[in-house]
Motif scaffolding. Sequence first.
Motif, PDB file in Angstrom:
ATOM      1  N   LEU A   1       0.847  -1.188   0.000  1.00 58.32           N
ATOM      2  CA  LEU A   1       0.000   0.000   0.000  1.00 58.32           C
ATOM      3  C   LEU A   1       0.884   1.240   0.000  1.00 58.32           C
ATOM      4  CD1 LEU A   1      -2.569  -1.117   2.733  1.00 58.32           C
ATOM      5  CD2 LEU A   1      -2.871  -1.186   0.247  1.00 58.32           C
ATOM      6  N   GLU A   2       0.653   2.140  -0.923  1.00 58.56           N
ATOM      7  CA  GLU A   2       1.458   3.361  -1.024  1.00 58.56           C
ATOM      8  C   GLU A   2       0.515   4.561  -1.006  1.00 58.56           C
ATOM      9  OE1 GLU A   2       4.641   4.683  -1.078  1.00 58.56           O
ATOM     10  OE2 GLU A   2       3.511   6.548  -1.429  1.00 58.56           O
ATOM     11  N   ARG A   3       0.802   5.512  -0.141  1.00 60.61           N
ATOM     12  CA  ARG A   3      -0.103   6.661   0.014  1.00 60.61           C
ATOM     13  C   ARG A   3      -0.131   7.546  -1.227  1.00 60.61           C
ATOM     14  NH1 ARG A   3       2.185  11.572   1.853  1.00 60.61           N
ATOM     15  NH2 ARG A   3       0.595  12.026   3.402  1.00 60.61           N
TER      16      ARG A   3
ATOM     17  N   THR B   1      11.518   9.356  -0.165  1.00 61.37           N
ATOM     18  CA  THR B   1      12.922   9.751  -0.389  1.00 61.37           C
ATOM     19  C   THR B   1      13.480   9.125  -1.660  1.00 61.37           C
ATOM     20  OG1 THR B   1      13.408  10.083   1.943  1.00 61.37           O
ATOM     21  CG2 THR B   1      15.261   9.523   0.579  1.00 61.37           C
ATOM     22  N   THR B   2      12.954   7.969  -2.001  1.00 64.75           N
ATOM     23  CA  THR B   2      13.633   7.148  -3.014  1.00 64.75           C
ATOM     24  C   THR B   2      13.821   7.864  -4.354  1.00 64.75           C
ATOM     25  OG1 THR B   2      12.924   5.126  -1.915  1.00 64.75           O
ATOM     26  CG2 THR B   2      13.463   4.948  -4.248  1.00 64.75           C
ATOM     27  N   TRP B   3      12.810   8.620  -4.786  1.00 67.59           N
ATOM     28  CA  TRP B   3      12.858   9.166  -6.158  1.00 67.59           C
ATOM     29  C   TRP B   3      14.060  10.068  -6.404  1.00 67.59           C
ATOM     30  CZ3 TRP B   3      12.368  14.464  -7.363  1.00 67.59           C
ATOM     31  CH2 TRP B   3      11.994  15.302  -6.302  1.00 67.59           C
TER      32      TRP B   3
ATOM     33  N   GLY C   1      14.486   3.496   8.739  1.00 68.25           N
ATOM     34  CA  GLY C   1      15.774   4.061   9.139  1.00 68.25           C
ATOM     35  C   GLY C   1      16.854   3.774   8.116  1.00 68.25           C
ATOM     36  N   LEU C   2      16.464   3.620   6.859  1.00 71.92           N
ATOM     37  CA  LEU C   2      17.442   3.340   5.803  1.00 71.92           C
ATOM     38  C   LEU C   2      18.124   4.642   5.409  1.00 71.92           C
ATOM     39  CD1 LEU C   2      15.626   0.783   5.650  1.00 71.92           C
ATOM     40  CD2 LEU C   2      15.912   0.841   3.179  1.00 71.92           C
ATOM     41  N   ARG C   3      19.411   4.733   5.643  1.00 71.92           N
ATOM     42  CA  ARG C   3      20.102   5.959   5.235  1.00 71.92           C
ATOM     43  C   ARG C   3      20.879   5.733   3.934  1.00 71.92           C
ATOM     44  NH1 ARG C   3      25.428   6.277   9.099  1.00 71.92           N
ATOM     45  NH2 ARG C   3      26.535   4.776   7.856  1.00 71.92           N
ATOM     46  N   ALA C   4      21.033   4.493   3.557  1.00 74.74           N
ATOM     47  CA  ALA C   4      21.660   4.196   2.261  1.00 74.74           C
ATOM     48  C   ALA C   4      20.800   3.130   1.600  1.00 74.74           C
ATOM     49  CB  ALA C   4      23.091   3.710   2.451  1.00 74.74           C
ATOM     50  N   GLY C   5      19.518   3.467   1.530  1.00 78.55           N
ATOM     51  CA  GLY C   5      18.523   2.465   1.175  1.00 78.55           C
ATOM     52  C   GLY C   5      18.626   1.930  -0.234  1.00 78.55           C
ATOM     53  N   LEU C   6      19.219   2.704  -1.144  1.00 77.01           N
ATOM     54  CA  LEU C   6      19.309   2.181  -2.504  1.00 77.01           C
ATOM     55  C   LEU C   6      20.362   1.089  -2.576  1.00 77.01           C
ATOM     56  CD1 LEU C   6      17.521   2.900  -4.831  1.00 77.01           C
ATOM     57  CD2 LEU C   6      17.456   4.607  -3.060  1.00 77.01           C
ATOM     58  N   GLY C   7      21.502   1.361  -1.970  1.00 78.62           N
ATOM     59  CA  GLY C   7      22.553   0.352  -1.972  1.00 78.62           C
ATOM     60  C   GLY C   7      22.157  -0.861  -1.150  1.00 78.62           C
ATOM     61  N   GLU C   8      21.506  -0.605  -0.018  1.00 80.40           N
ATOM     62  CA  GLU C   8      21.247  -1.699   0.919  1.00 80.40           C
ATOM     63  C   GLU C   8      19.866  -2.323   0.764  1.00 80.40           C
ATOM     64  OE1 GLU C   8      21.709   0.145   4.729  1.00 80.40           O
ATOM     65  OE2 GLU C   8      23.806   0.631   4.388  1.00 80.40           O
TER      66      GLU C   8
HETATM   67  C1  LIG Z   1      19.742  13.549  -1.209  1.00 74.57           C
HETATM   68  C2  LIG Z   1      19.798  12.081  -0.929  1.00 74.57           C
HETATM   69  C3  LIG Z   1      20.783  11.293  -1.513  1.00 74.57           C
HETATM   70  C4  LIG Z   1      20.832   9.945  -1.246  1.00 74.57           C
HETATM   71  N1  LIG Z   1      21.780   9.172  -1.851  1.00 74.57           N
HETATM   72  C5  LIG Z   1      21.840   7.848  -1.617  1.00 74.57           C
HETATM   73  C6  LIG Z   1      22.789   7.039  -2.274  1.00 74.57           C
HETATM   74  O1  LIG Z   1      23.616   7.510  -3.017  1.00 74.57           O
HETATM   75  N2  LIG Z   1      22.760   5.697  -2.041  1.00 74.57           N
HETATM   76  C7  LIG Z   1      21.864   5.143  -1.198  1.00 74.57           C
HETATM   77  O2  LIG Z   1      21.887   3.928  -1.024  1.00 74.57           O
HETATM   78  N3  LIG Z   1      20.956   5.895  -0.549  1.00 74.57           N
HETATM   79  C8  LIG Z   1      20.918   7.230  -0.745  1.00 74.57           C
HETATM   80  N4  LIG Z   1      20.004   7.991  -0.094  1.00 74.57           N
HETATM   81  C9  LIG Z   1      19.120   7.350   0.873  1.00 74.57           C
HETATM   82  C10 LIG Z   1      18.007   6.569   0.182  1.00 74.57           C
HETATM   83  O3  LIG Z   1      17.458   7.331  -0.819  1.00 74.57           O
HETATM   84  C11 LIG Z   1      16.989   6.184   1.225  1.00 74.57           C
HETATM   85  O4  LIG Z   1      17.618   5.414   2.205  1.00 74.57           O
HETATM   86  C12 LIG Z   1      15.851   5.373   0.635  1.00 74.57           C
HETATM   87  O5  LIG Z   1      15.293   5.990  -0.482  1.00 74.57           O
HETATM   88  C13 LIG Z   1      14.772   5.180   1.698  1.00 74.57           C
HETATM   89  O6  LIG Z   1      13.794   4.342   1.190  1.00 74.57           O
HETATM   90  P1  LIG Z   1      12.507   3.967   2.049  1.00 74.57           P
HETATM   91  O7  LIG Z   1      11.768   2.969   1.304  1.00 74.57           O
HETATM   92  O8  LIG Z   1      12.940   3.652   3.425  1.00 74.57           O
HETATM   93  O9  LIG Z   1      11.711   5.343   2.194  1.00 74.57           O
HETATM   94  P2  LIG Z   1      10.859   6.156   1.148  1.00 74.57           P
HETATM   95  O10 LIG Z   1      11.488   6.192  -0.183  1.00 74.57           O
HETATM   96  O11 LIG Z   1      10.609   7.477   1.778  1.00 74.57           O
HETATM   97  O12 LIG Z   1       9.536   5.326   1.024  1.00 74.57           O
HETATM   98  C14 LIG Z   1       8.551   5.307   2.028  1.00 74.57           C
HETATM   99  C15 LIG Z   1       7.209   5.275   1.344  1.00 74.57           C
HETATM  100  O13 LIG Z   1       6.211   5.067   2.320  1.00 74.57           O
HETATM  101  C16 LIG Z   1       5.069   5.766   1.906  1.00 74.57           C
HETATM  102  N5  LIG Z   1       4.182   5.947   3.041  1.00 74.57           N
HETATM  103  C17 LIG Z   1       4.434   6.647   4.176  1.00 74.57           C
HETATM  104  N6  LIG Z   1       3.374   6.615   4.987  1.00 74.57           N
HETATM  105  C18 LIG Z   1       2.440   5.855   4.386  1.00 74.57           C
HETATM  106  C19 LIG Z   1       1.126   5.471   4.727  1.00 74.57           C
HETATM  107  N7  LIG Z   1       0.549   5.863   5.861  1.00 74.57           N
HETATM  108  N8  LIG Z   1       0.449   4.698   3.870  1.00 74.57           N
HETATM  109  C20 LIG Z   1       0.985   4.273   2.709  1.00 74.57           C
HETATM  110  N9  LIG Z   1       2.219   4.654   2.319  1.00 74.57           N
HETATM  111  C21 LIG Z   1       2.934   5.421   3.149  1.00 74.57           C
HETATM  112  C22 LIG Z   1       5.648   7.060   1.366  1.00 74.57           C
HETATM  113  O14 LIG Z   1       4.753   7.741   0.541  1.00 74.57           O
HETATM  114  C23 LIG Z   1       6.887   6.582   0.661  1.00 74.57           C
HETATM  115  O15 LIG Z   1       6.678   6.357  -0.696  1.00 74.57           O
HETATM  116  C24 LIG Z   1      19.907   9.361  -0.363  1.00 74.57           C
HETATM  117  C25 LIG Z   1      18.934  10.155   0.249  1.00 74.57           C
HETATM  118  C26 LIG Z   1      18.891  11.502  -0.026  1.00 74.57           C
HETATM  119  C27 LIG Z   1      17.847  12.340   0.641  1.00 74.57           C
END
Ligand SMILES: Cc1cc2nc3c(=O)[nH]c(=O)nc-3n(C[C@H](O)[C@H](O)[C@H](O)COP(=O)(O)OP(=O)(O)OC[C@H]3O[C@@H](n4cnc5c(N)ncnc54)[C@H](O)[C@@H]3O)c2cc1C
Length: 806
Positions: A34-36, A43-45, A347-354
């Motif tokens: 489910l995606e809002r 963050t991912t985009w 809490g993924l800070r390098a979520g694309l790689g990891e």
């Molecule tokens: C500038 C920048 C550069 C980066 N560079 C790198 C890099 O080089 N390499 C790397 O590995 N990582 C990098 N990162 C980190 C990486 O992008 C993130 O760790 C990763 O995108 C996090 O993914 P996620 O799925 O945890 O979160 P998100 O991408 O934020 O996904 C969470 C999703 O949950 C959805 N959501 C939230 N609440 C609800 C709800 N109530 N109902 C339904 N859906 C909901 C949101 O809409 C969102 O789409 C970078 C981050 C930034 C900001």
Amino acid sequence: MKTQTDVVVIGGGIGGCSTLYHLTQEGITDCVLLERDELTSGTTWHSAAQVTNFGATQTMVGLKSHSIRLYKELADDPDYPINYHHGTGGIRLASTQDHLDGYKHFISLAKGVGVDFDLIDPEECARRHPLITTDNLLGALWDPLDGDIDPAQLCQALVRRARKAGAEVYRFTPVTGLTQQPDDSWIVHTEKGDIRAGKVVNAGGYRCNEVGAMMGSVLPVASMEHQYMLTEPIAAIEALDFRVPLIRCPTDDFYSRQEKYGLLVGFYEQDCRTWGLDGIDANFTMALCPDDLDRVIDTMEGAFARLPCLTETGIHSVINGPITYTPDGLPLVGKVPGRRNAYCITGLRAGLGEGGGHGWLLAQIIAHGEACYDTWCLDPRRFSSYANVKYTALKAIEDYQNEFRFHMPHEHRPAGRPARATPLTARLQSMNAEFTTVNGWERADYFKPNPDFRQALSFRFNNTFDVVRKEVEAVQHNVGIMEVSGFNRYEISGYGIHDWLDGIMCGRVPRKAGKVGLTYFLNADGNVKGEATLANLGEDAVWFGSAAAAELHDLDWLQDRLPKDGSIRITSLTGSHTSLVVAGPNSRAVLTKAAPRTDWSKEAFPWLSVQSVFIGSAQAIAMSVSFSGELAWELHIPNEQLLLAYERLLSAGTEFGIKPFGLRATDSMRLEKGYRHWKADLITEFNPMETGLDRFVRLEKDFVGKAALEKAIAKGSRRRFVSLTVDSPDAAAHPGDSIRLDGHVVGTVTSAGWGYRVGRNIAMGFVEPACAKLGTELTVDVVGTPSSAVVCEGCLYDPANERVRS
Ligand SMILES: Cc1cc2nc3c(=O)[nH]c(=O)nc-3n(C[C@H](O)[C@H](O)[C@H](O)COP(=O)(O)OP(=O)(O)OC[C@H]3O[C@@H](n4cnc5c(N)ncnc54)[C@H](O)[C@@H]3O)c2cc1C
């Protein structure tokens, strides 16, 4: 929309998409994401999306290399190819000897999970990346498989495969609530209707605490603003016929990779900002934070010095987005503490790689209860209530500021401390204690010879070597006292507790009142889950003691197995009591003086027994157990009387010259005794026989994990736990270092250090069974140097345990 499914994943960023895909791979095809908003709209985009193998533990390197393998496979899929610059290569710069030492260790560690890094010199750095200067450069770590990927395409590719396997994805479907049902399943409320789910996964990215609140849980996750800039095209790059490698710099806190014919340069500035701590605008989606290059100026200068071409290049655009951090920088992947059938990948800070790897491990945990690697370093239960919003934010800032600066051995960074202290902390500080932290608790690591003493952090032996030696000598020849803050203890009470414990522990449970025993518990695969000291306090009370870090882990495990009729209760005493250890040949004399109403003789108070005692007016539970291998007692004291008891013991010990000692001395002594450490040597990847704990297993009775263990025994050991003496004069091995035979990796070090009493460098670890025989000659990479090692007896000091029984 479905109304019922096995698993609902909330959030369609890389965390959620990877989990969904991997659930289908693990056999759970009836699952929903489910995606809002739109997929990747958090963050991912806008991620810089660099994908490296580099990590500080084998679990991290292993999961990252899974990401890389998977992304390569996806990129090569002719039906839906995605942009992945696989194998551009990455350079992690080193400007100090410590950086180089660290890289040598990480190279050895990665080798053990099949990942190859190299150390390259400054000239080679410049050859591989012609745009950098080599000023102040000592060398670098080279990751040949470093690269970058298109984050949106990656998520689409994962979801596409998951859908093909049966999963469903509902976009623009915000989850608005979660209600747990009496059977522990969940009703997931959305704006478009409810779905009943067996299990739920919080993959909400920077909104994970909004999702967490719906299930009554607070996750230690804080977001930081993070910026990178994209330059205009650079002529020198246009002139090259290859992509320049990625760069990461631990001195100047920047990274850079090629983007089209320009550079993408990201900054981890000291003047950083938390984001969204007071709530996040509901409309913040596909959105960015305002640019603020002013605060990265200092960091930018470092980047410009290393890449002079940047001074002549225009900035095309700036991206500033929220990125999530936890207090230790590693994500939360696993069971949500205290909630049934609830998981998170946050809490993924390098979520694309990891992310590829985290989703893989989480799906295994959801489907099978455990992953192929021990995932404690990711387990959400590694933090307990001390990791509140403020603490998490302070740690997130600290971690962000140190993004590329790996932790040095024995480094415990200061932000947010003290988070948990005992009534003795200030007293020990006045005695020059240098503290480390264990599950948030301040614990004395060693006692400084003078208040101005500063530890020179290093991968090699440092200026604490003789300080710790003196503490060990005091314990060995005389008597020492140590506070074991945060030692985890529960009182288990009620009807039938001994039978119940017998059914969940694989070893002998002390049945006689007044007896203490060390026992282990296994997971359903028959592998080692935990270790506990059980003290029998009578028919209806047992004290369960375990490592401080295990506080929520062990509680979860026990509670999940409690009889449903409420006949057994578990009360945590971890926060209300503290342990003091009095150890050494004169410990009996000191205790006799401090607590004369108790008979501390070996006949009246033998090894492995427990009694209620008074240390002056302080009532304590005393156990004759020893982690040092010397005669010793553990005293468990209510916190309100801790200081009283401590002062009384110190004054009773004055005539014997009692000395305080710390964790470092204890660790050295337990290595000499061959005692394993939870989550260093005791991990879920191996069963108790492989871990050398045969004598703690009672196959004649039933216990959790027995059937799987018997099958595993029949199959034979995959690895064997060994102790090694290592010939390395100036450094100990480090956890993760590779153990080799004729150059081939045959095992991994799990813990290591100098044994002062035996005068040997000791390492423990798992090796291939053929290498486990006593006397086998192996080598261990110690800070990059292959050092001779010999398989030795597990217990190098007083193997007959005469000293603890004396
Ligand atoms: C500038 C920048 C550069 C980066 N560079 C790198 C890099 O080089 N390499 C790397 O590995 N990582 C990098 N990162 C980190 C990486 O992008 C993130 O760790 C990763 O995108 C996090 O993914 P996620 O799925 O945890 O979160 P998100 O991408 O934020 O996904 C969470 C999703 O949950 C959805 N959501 C939230 N609440 C609800 C709800 N109530 N109902 C339904 N859906 C909901 C949101 O809409 C969102 O789409 C970078 C981050 C930034 C900001």
